[in-house]
Structure formats: C-alpha cells, structure tokens
Motif scaffolding. Sequence first.
Motif, PDB file in Angstrom:
ATOM      1  N   ASP A 284     -19.871 -76.283 -34.370  1.00  0.00           N
ATOM      2  CA  ASP A 284     -18.339 -77.422 -34.404  1.00  0.00           C
ATOM      3  C   ASP A 284     -18.602 -77.709 -35.539  1.00  0.00           C
ATOM      4  O   ASP A 284     -16.838 -77.749 -35.379  1.00  0.00           O
ATOM      5  N   ASP A 285     -18.572 -77.022 -37.013  1.00  0.00           N
ATOM      6  CA  ASP A 285     -17.342 -77.498 -38.361  1.00  0.00           C
ATOM      7  C   ASP A 285     -16.674 -76.169 -38.285  1.00  0.00           C
ATOM      8  O   ASP A 285     -15.770 -76.517 -38.767  1.00  0.00           O
ATOM      9  N   PHE A 286     -17.143 -75.196 -38.165  1.00  0.00           N
ATOM     10  CA  PHE A 286     -16.418 -73.870 -38.091  1.00  0.00           C
ATOM     11  C   PHE A 286     -15.274 -74.048 -37.171  1.00  0.00           C
ATOM     12  O   PHE A 286     -13.970 -73.149 -37.724  1.00  0.00           O
ATOM     13  N   LYS A 287     -15.932 -73.754 -35.689  1.00  0.00           N
ATOM     14  CA  LYS A 287     -14.115 -74.357 -35.157  1.00  0.00           C
ATOM     15  C   LYS A 287     -13.183 -75.522 -35.464  1.00  0.00           C
ATOM     16  O   LYS A 287     -11.900 -75.375 -35.281  1.00  0.00           O
ATOM     17  N   VAL A 288     -13.537 -76.052 -36.122  1.00  0.00           N
ATOM     18  CA  VAL A 288     -12.709 -77.040 -36.320  1.00  0.00           C
ATOM     19  C   VAL A 288     -11.815 -76.783 -37.955  1.00  0.00           C
ATOM     20  O   VAL A 288     -10.565 -76.549 -38.093  1.00  0.00           O
ATOM     21  N   ARG A 289     -12.755 -76.390 -39.160  1.00  0.00           N
ATOM     22  CA  ARG A 289     -11.741 -75.816 -40.259  1.00  0.00           C
ATOM     23  C   ARG A 289     -10.802 -74.791 -39.914  1.00  0.00           C
ATOM     24  O   ARG A 289      -9.894 -74.544 -39.929  1.00  0.00           O
ATOM     25  N   ALA A 290     -11.250 -73.667 -38.200  1.00  0.00           N
ATOM     26  CA  ALA A 290     -10.529 -72.831 -38.226  1.00  0.00           C
ATOM     27  C   ALA A 290      -9.009 -72.944 -38.045  1.00  0.00           C
ATOM     28  O   ALA A 290      -7.916 -72.412 -37.621  1.00  0.00           O
ATOM     29  N   LYS A 291      -9.130 -74.496 -37.162  1.00  0.00           N
ATOM     30  CA  LYS A 291      -7.776 -74.931 -37.174  1.00  0.00           C
ATOM     31  C   LYS A 291      -6.768 -76.068 -37.830  1.00  0.00           C
ATOM     32  O   LYS A 291      -5.558 -75.922 -37.586  1.00  0.00           O
ATOM     33  N   SER A 447     -23.791 -62.392 -39.361  1.00  0.00           N
ATOM     34  CA  SER A 447     -23.456 -62.098 -38.272  1.00  0.00           C
ATOM     35  C   SER A 447     -23.072 -62.046 -37.175  1.00  0.00           C
ATOM     36  O   SER A 447     -22.645 -61.364 -36.171  1.00  0.00           O
ATOM     37  N   ASP A 448     -23.787 -62.966 -37.073  1.00  0.00           N
ATOM     38  CA  ASP A 448     -23.301 -63.825 -35.628  1.00  0.00           C
ATOM     39  C   ASP A 448     -22.012 -64.443 -35.966  1.00  0.00           C
ATOM     40  O   ASP A 448     -20.985 -64.629 -34.568  1.00  0.00           O
ATOM     41  N   ILE A 449     -21.131 -65.385 -36.412  1.00  0.00           N
ATOM     42  CA  ILE A 449     -19.722 -64.876 -36.630  1.00  0.00           C
ATOM     43  C   ILE A 449     -18.904 -63.998 -36.473  1.00  0.00           C
ATOM     44  O   ILE A 449     -18.279 -64.201 -36.078  1.00  0.00           O
ATOM     45  N   LEU A 450     -19.352 -63.243 -37.130  1.00  0.00           N
ATOM     46  CA  LEU A 450     -18.586 -61.770 -36.998  1.00  0.00           C
ATOM     47  C   LEU A 450     -18.263 -61.133 -35.527  1.00  0.00           C
ATOM     48  O   LEU A 450     -17.179 -60.750 -35.171  1.00  0.00           O
ATOM     49  N   SER A 451     -19.894 -61.621 -34.773  1.00  0.00           N
ATOM     50  CA  SER A 451     -19.786 -61.361 -33.276  1.00  0.00           C
ATOM     51  C   SER A 451     -19.038 -62.452 -32.352  1.00  0.00           C
ATOM     52  O   SER A 451     -18.090 -61.783 -31.710  1.00  0.00           O
ATOM     53  N   LEU A 452     -19.121 -63.889 -32.771  1.00  0.00           N
ATOM     54  CA  LEU A 452     -18.229 -64.682 -32.682  1.00  0.00           C
ATOM     55  C   LEU A 452     -16.919 -64.434 -32.643  1.00  0.00           C
ATOM     56  O   LEU A 452     -16.364 -65.303 -31.978  1.00  0.00           O
ATOM     57  N   LEU A 454     -15.241 -66.877 -34.368  1.00  0.00           N
ATOM     58  CA  LEU A 454     -15.740 -68.187 -34.555  1.00  0.00           C
ATOM     59  C   LEU A 454     -13.928 -68.687 -35.609  1.00  0.00           C
ATOM     60  O   LEU A 454     -13.177 -69.289 -34.913  1.00  0.00           O
ATOM     61  N   VAL A 455     -13.965 -67.418 -36.602  1.00  0.00           N
ATOM     62  CA  VAL A 455     -12.777 -68.277 -37.935  1.00  0.00           C
ATOM     63  C   VAL A 455     -12.399 -66.674 -37.707  1.00  0.00           C
ATOM     64  O   VAL A 455     -12.247 -65.965 -37.857  1.00  0.00           O
ATOM     65  N   PRO A 456     -11.279 -66.767 -38.735  1.00  0.00           N
ATOM     66  CA  PRO A 456     -10.655 -65.833 -39.210  1.00  0.00           C
ATOM     67  C   PRO A 456     -11.256 -64.713 -40.004  1.00  0.00           C
ATOM     68  O   PRO A 456     -12.330 -65.335 -41.414  1.00  0.00           O
ATOM     69  N   ILE A 457     -11.675 -63.160 -39.682  1.00  0.00           N
ATOM     70  CA  ILE A 457     -12.382 -62.812 -40.863  1.00  0.00           C
ATOM     71  C   ILE A 457     -11.499 -61.024 -41.161  1.00  0.00           C
ATOM     72  O   ILE A 457     -10.406 -60.813 -40.448  1.00  0.00           O
ATOM     73  N   VAL A 458     -11.900 -60.978 -42.719  1.00  0.00           N
ATOM     74  CA  VAL A 458     -10.847 -59.402 -43.262  1.00  0.00           C
ATOM     75  C   VAL A 458     -12.410 -59.412 -43.252  1.00  0.00           C
ATOM     76  O   VAL A 458     -13.607 -59.151 -44.134  1.00  0.00           O
ATOM     77  N   LYS A 459     -12.104 -57.478 -42.971  1.00  0.00           N
ATOM     78  CA  LYS A 459     -13.452 -56.796 -43.479  1.00  0.00           C
ATOM     79  C   LYS A 459     -12.764 -55.660 -43.933  1.00  0.00           C
ATOM     80  O   LYS A 459     -12.253 -54.742 -43.616  1.00  0.00           O
ATOM     81  N   VAL A 741     -29.415 -69.593 -31.388  1.00  0.00           N
ATOM     82  CA  VAL A 741     -28.612 -70.909 -31.076  1.00  0.00           C
ATOM     83  C   VAL A 741     -27.048 -70.778 -30.649  1.00  0.00           C
ATOM     84  O   VAL A 741     -26.101 -70.496 -29.990  1.00  0.00           O
ATOM     85  N   LEU A 742     -26.626 -69.902 -32.278  1.00  0.00           N
ATOM     86  CA  LEU A 742     -24.981 -70.105 -32.376  1.00  0.00           C
ATOM     87  C   LEU A 742     -24.841 -68.653 -31.338  1.00  0.00           C
ATOM     88  O   LEU A 742     -23.369 -69.064 -30.927  1.00  0.00           O
ATOM     89  N   LEU A 743     -25.576 -67.573 -30.822  1.00  0.00           N
ATOM     90  CA  LEU A 743     -25.012 -67.086 -30.093  1.00  0.00           C
ATOM     91  C   LEU A 743     -25.386 -67.831 -28.573  1.00  0.00           C
ATOM     92  O   LEU A 743     -24.122 -67.116 -27.493  1.00  0.00           O
ATOM     93  N   GLU A 744     -25.978 -68.431 -28.269  1.00  0.00           N
ATOM     94  CA  GLU A 744     -26.660 -69.153 -27.459  1.00  0.00           C
ATOM     95  C   GLU A 744     -24.798 -70.087 -26.751  1.00  0.00           C
ATOM     96  O   GLU A 744     -24.309 -70.307 -25.917  1.00  0.00           O
ATOM     97  N   LEU A 745     -24.592 -70.327 -27.816  1.00  0.00           N
ATOM     98  CA  LEU A 745     -23.771 -71.864 -27.529  1.00  0.00           C
ATOM     99  C   LEU A 745     -22.412 -71.287 -27.434  1.00  0.00           C
ATOM    100  O   LEU A 745     -21.436 -71.420 -26.585  1.00  0.00           O
TER     101      LEU A 745
END
Length: 745
Positions: A284-291, A447-452, A454-459, A741-745
Amino acid sequence: MTQTLIGQIDKILFEEDSFFIAVLKSGEKISGNYYESDVSHIKGSAVTLHGMWEEHKKYGRSFKFTSIKVNQNELFFFLNKIIKGFTKKLSAELIEHFGAEELVEILDNDIEKLLEFKGIKEKRLKKIQTSWKKFRSMRRLGEFLSPFDVSSTLLTTIATAMRDVDEPCSRIKDNPYILTSINSIGFKRADELALKMGIEKTDEHRIASAMDYVLLNYCEQQGNSCVDKNILFRELDELLAFENKESFYEAILVERVGSGEIVQMKNNRVSPSKLYDAEKFIYDDFKVRAKKDNGGFVKDIELFLKENELTLGEQQKEAVLKINDGASILFLVGYAGTGKSTTSKTILDLLNTRYDKKEIMTCALSGIASQRIADTTGYESATIQSLLVKHEKNDTFPYGVVLIDEASMINSTLFAKVVSKISKNTILIIVGDDAQLPPIGAGNILSDILSLELVPIVKLTKIYRQHEDQAIKLIANDIRVGRIPEYRQKYDDFEFIEVNIQNYYAMKNSLSNDELRDVREQNSTNIIVEILHLVVSSIEKARYRLNNKLIKEYLNYFQVITPMKGGTLGTQNLNKVLQEYFNPNPKKCIKKGNKEFRLMDKVVHTKNENMTSWSGDGFKEGEDSNQRRIYNGMSGLLFKIDEDEEQVFVFYPNEDVVVVYDYEEVKNYLMLSYALTIHKVQGMEYDIVVIPMSFSHFIMHNTKLIYTAITRAKHKCVIIGENGAFEAGCRKFEATRRDTVLLEL
C-alpha cells in the motif's frame, strides 16, 4: 526399563562436547550428556540420574543416564544463577556463614551487612541489591517450576521476562504456552514443560500454539511470508506425531484467523499476521509513493552533471533523470561493478540542490555497508537499527531524503518497520543487488518489487573496470549468469589455488565408501594447509592493525568464508584451527562446552536480542549501561574477561557499541568469527577473502552463493580447492522464488 541412581560426583574421567564419564563417591561409573554449563561445574554435586546400566569396553560397567538433575541447595541455585553479583564461590561462602534463612533476611532488610564480607564492595553490593529486588518476587516461580526439571537457564529466562506479570505461576499453570511469547523460548521448550505439567496432547492451547509456531517457523526458515494450508497441516502432523487431524486443525485455524493471529488468503494460502501486515503495508505504501510527484530539481540535467564534473553512463543517467522528472521513490538495482555508488552519489547531489545536507540520510543493515555508503557518497550514514533506536519516540524520521542500501538483505518485517518511519513526503531511494542471496528470514522485497514493477525501477547492468588486472567484478558477473569465468588467469585481485583429488574418478570405481571418505577428508585437510599458508603471510599486517587499536580494520582485514557450519571445511572446525594462528597465547580464556573463547578473539553475535550495552565512549567514561538490540551477524572483538564477575565484554566497532555477556550467555550468543558462513557475511566487505571450495559442500553451491561470496572481497579474493566443484557451482542456478504475500496481493 529405566532405573534411577542418586549419588555425588567425585571425579570426571573424560569430557568432550558435553559428553562425560565420571565416578560417584560410592564408586559407580556414570556416562552421558550435560548441557547446562561446563561439566566441571557439577564436580562434587549431588545428582539424580535416570538411565540404564551397560558394559563399556574401556571403562567397564557404567550407568548410562538419559537425564541428569543436579540436587542443588535451592537458595544457592537462585543466588548463583539468577542474582547478578554472586559467583558460585561467594554464594556458597555466604550460605555457609549466615545460613539460608538469615541470608534471605539480610538480603531483604539489612543488605549493608554484606559489606563486612570479604569480596563485596559498594559497586558489587549495588548490583546485588538491584538484582535481588527484581527477582525476590520470582522465588515462588522457581519453587513452582522446580518439580518439572526446568533448567537454570530456562528459569532465568522466564523469571526475567515475567518479572512485571501478576501471578506468573497461575498464568503458566492455566496455559504454559504463554511462554512462547518470550524471546528464545519456542514451542518445543514450552511444550516439553506443558506435557510434564499434565497438559493433554490434544489440548486446544497446545494445538493453537503449535500452529502459530509451525507457520511462523516454516515461513522464516524457507523465506516465505505465506504458505499453502496443506503444508501447514503436514508440518503440524510431523511436529505433533498426529495423523488425519485435518478437521481438528481446520477448527483451530478458524479460531486463529478469528483472533487475528493468522490471515487466510486466496489460493489456499495462510500467513502469520505479522508477516501479512508487513507486506500489505509495503504494498500500500509503495503504491502511494509511486503516485507522488517531487516537482523536479534542475532544468538542464546535462549542465548540472557538467558543472559538478559528474560522468555517467546511459543507465546511470536514466536513474538521475527519473528523480529529476518527479519520482518520489526509486529502486536502483545493479550488479557488482555497475556503478551503484556513483549513481547514488549523483542522485543525492541532485537532491542536495533543494535539501540541506543534514536533511539527507543514507542507511544499510550492516555497519560496514553503512560506512561504505558514507565513504562513497559523502553523505551521513547509519545502520537501520541505530536509526530506529535513535528515533524510536518520533512518528517519522526527520529527513527529506532517505537512501537505503543493500536492500536485498532486508526481510519483510524490518523493511516495513523502516519504511513506516519514512514520511510520505520524503524522497526514498532503495539500492540493491538482486544477484545476491535473498534475505535471512521471511520475504524477498527487492526481488518482488522488480517482478511487480510497483514503483519506478532502474537496472544497472554495464560493468565498469578500474584496471585491466582487476577481475573480481567480471568473474562475479560471469557466475551470476551461470557462465564459468576465466578464473585460472593471473589477476591482481583474484586467485584460484587448485587442490584436487588426483585420479578421483578412477578411485571411485576401485575404493570402498569408507576409503573414498578418507580420501575426501585428506583433500579437505590439504585445502586447510593452503589456507594456513595465506594466514601466515597475512598475519603480520593483521596484528599491526590490532596492536595499533585499529579494531575495525583488524576485523575486516582477513576473512575465511565457507558455505556450511559442519565438516572439516565448515566454520566450526576452521574457527578452531584459525584461532590457534590468530590468537595462540591469550592472557585469559574461558571454556564453554567444546568452545574456547580467548581474550582478543574475533567473535560474531548470533541472535537478535536485547543486551546490556554502552556506546564506545560511554563505556570508556564509565557511564551507566542501557538495553540495546544487538543483531545476528554483528562482528566484534572480545577485549575484556572479568573473572570475578564472570563476564566478557565485546566491542562492535561497525556499530560503535560495547556489549557485556555473562559466562552463561556466551555460548548462546557468541561464536568465533575467523571463519564465517556466506549467509553471515552478506553486506560485509573485507580486504582479503579466502573461500574453500570442495565437493563436500556441493549441496550448498549455486550461482547466488558463490557470487555473494566473491563480491565480499575489496582487494583480494582467493578460492582454494577443487576446480570441478567451482565450475559445477557456477552452472547451478538456484531458484530463489519465495511464496510471498506481496506476490499474492
């Protein structure tokens, strides 16, 4: 049929690893294991033994016991084991001098009288008085638990944890499983006590407690934050030795879900509520921050880079642009040598155009990783734990920018704890390397955040080499993708010393299993010999650091790391061997079971626990101690042994903290650290890293493990052993996908 023997221990004939053979005053020989303290402590004690008579080849007829109870004077036990300030000698002398009843009266009402006794001064008296008051009300607890063969260590743990609880005896009697809420008392120890107290095997309290324990334990051990319900029931069957109890478990599960201890999810998944809550919060927190839009910082990023003499590659520049274009949260993920530190510094310099330097904070899990990010970026840094302690009473950290480094190491619970302290208006940068081992404990946030996404990512994937003859980063990245690197060439910073079994496959067909085992054992010994050649050539520089009180530099100079604890090339054996080289002639030492701890030993703390501690300066200046969370994996120097108080003191320079351990705590919380497992050194960095490589560890070898091990080396990595084992490990991808839980959500 089990028999009982009562007697007094006269002589100890043999002792090793808690097993001992002794003679009673009556002449009978006894043998068995004693785990509570050193065997020497019970010489002269009256004991009650349960076991069987048997014939021993060397020692003749002896009584082999399966349980041993030391029949101690109750007050002696209480003073010696629980009250701070009493040694065995002092406890015995005081009881002999005053008698038990009068001594209790003195401790209650006339404690100053003890100053007349040799060996007690004001400082010790104060310690005795504080401790006596704290535990006086707990004597009933000792009396209540003593019929159930509770060990002194367990009684001390229970008494400490329940000192502020009303009617602790009644509470335990009603439900012994409340003890599982105490740190270090798991279900098994509470269950052993409960069954002795007469609890039925199908008691609802028992099954509910077992369910909570199995679920959390399975998740923590496997790294999952949720698990299939059928796996939970199967594990319960195994723990409780039940069969076909699914309907019974279902009923208890409904109750646990109703009480909020367990969360039931879709796909038949269940999760301990503390893990569910942590990952749901992060989601929930990361979804808010991403916006959120940070508004940007400079109009011309190229001009900003030029003016600050910053040179970046395309991927690095992309990360800086994301922040400048308004991102309030960014995951910066990169492999060894891809310039994460340079990119982090550039981002922080960009943010520094709006935020004052003191509003920018960087942090990491380990002290050394925190120091490294401070050195490479020039911004203030701290360990995550010290930040949490420092701002414990505040709702949020007082920073406009927070950068979290080494994020691959951080499990769900700790990730949620630290993110909950970061204001929604704060810009959050999370840096990590997903090629490293996943965190110890449940969850796999990076790892989960990279899969999902949810937020800006740079690799970052492009590797930058500072020098032609430096290969650690290239070798590590070859291993990361399952490619065998050019490891036989000569490099400044990497060397592979081959110690192979000659004609192994021919031998395999002609030798028996026992003979082959001996050949493997001999090769492991040969690997140790090569390790010791390196030790001898490095020891002078290591000692120079120690003699000049450069403690951090000494601890981080030379490190042997290995996949496993057991076996010839495991940490337990290697630590014994290396101790003889690094610390051969100590001024003082203490023995705990089969371990010996020496003054000036390198040690590591092994459990997350609140301990009595000081800051480095606070200890020097004699300030009062306080309780501080000391974390599994912290590396330190055992710099003081107080034989009178039966305590040892360890300085942890990466965290600048001194911790005191009673002798009885030493074997529970400390290990030698001349050799450490690869899991223990995540986030650490050493000048010289030495890694034994053998097929005997093959079950542990995989790309993530070897990648993590090699990238711990700052200046030199030396691998010693079988090149076949190394090459096979470099090809072996280990699936690290966890049920979360993150991947299930």
